[in-house]
Design a protein around this motif. Structure first.
Motif: not given
Length: 281
Positions: A200-207, A271-278
């Motif tokens: 969610x932090x990553x997506x905030x950065x995308x925005x 969006x693609x770069x936010x795979x924090x679950x890897x």
């Protein structure tokens, strides 16, 4: 942030001056309510949950007169929400998807959501059961004074983080992660929850990346966001509250992690770069 004189969102619900007793559900600063999400994702409806809550009572309204600062904050969060709507609608359209606007609920003291009753102490949160963000505007003062994270873009980051949870819900991430709560130990689930929050932090950065591309950011805005991200890191909060940290109890990530993932989203803008679950998988 350049927000004055611009149009705001029509998806703001004002419940200030309303309150009700009830069951406090879990969550955290800049987070997502998780206690009852599993029920929602297992076929339960928000209505079923609300009917089963104990000692909820009914909300009662009272005349609410906002201060000049609250009026300005109300306008600000409405403009930020509108910016997230425009940017995420465009990003979803590029992928052949349709973005559904969330609703931002303003409240004071406590509020009833489809995920249960929550108090202002929980901080801003998102409930996937009703696709709504909940914010008590007093959090702005808390962010500025207690967390030493001043600036309008610090608050914009908080809103963008909650909208990030909405994006996760629309993309199906929430539905995949939250049922793990019933399958894993609390410590193991917390690891996934941290990755969920960091995304969610990553997506905030995308925005923020696209907001900058629209010429909406001012000098120092990203620094304000990074300061806020650092201030609400689990390690910073725990150390301040109890003098030591308990990593296995982290649910949102460390200050360094939150800054890292927001900044990564800001740099990439996709969006693609936010795979924090890897790392968790």
């Amino acid at each position: 942030m350049k927000w004055r004189g611009r149009s705001g969102s029509s998806n703001v619900e004002d419940r200030r001056g309303m309150g009700g007793g009830g069951k406090l559900v879990g969550g955290g600063i800049g987070g997502i309510i998780v206690v009852i999400i599993v029920t929602l994702l297992s076929g339960g409806s928000p209505g079923d949950i609300l009917n089963n809550l104990t000692n909820t009572g009914s909300e009662t309204s009272a005349p609410y007169e906002q201060t000049a600062q609250e009026e300005e904050l109300t306008q600000f969060v409405s403009v930020v929400l509108k910016d997230t709507e425009d940017i995420w609608s465009d990003l979803f359209k590029q992928k052949g998807l349709t973005y559904e606007d969330p609703t931002l609920v303003l409240y004071t003291g406590s509020v009833q959501s489809a995920c249960g009753e929550a108090g202002a102490s929980v901080g801003p949160f998102y409930c996937p059961g009703d696709h709504k963000l909940y914010i008590d505007l007093s959090f702005y003062d808390e962010l500025r004074q207690e967390f030493q994270a001043p600036g309008d873009f610090a608050m914009a980051y908080v809103i963008a983080h909650e909208v990030g949870h909405h994006v996760q819900t629309l993309l199906g991430t929430t539905e995949k992660i939250m049922p793990l709560r019933e399958q894993l130990s609390e410590t193991e689930f917390n690891k996934y929850l941290v990755d969920f929050e960091l995304q969610a932090d990553y997506l905030a950065g995308v925005w923020a990346h696209h907001a900058q591309g629209m010429g909406l950011l001012e000098a120092g805005d990203i620094e304000e966001a990074l300061t806020a991200a650092s201030a609400v890191g689990d390690d910073s909060i725990q150390k301040k509250a109890q003098g030591y940290v308990v990593p296995e109890s982290f649910t949102h990530g460390t200050s360094a992690q939150r800054k890292q993932w927001f900044n990564k989203g800001f740099q990439t803008g996709n969006i693609e770069g936010g795979d924090t679950f890897q790392q968790a998988s």
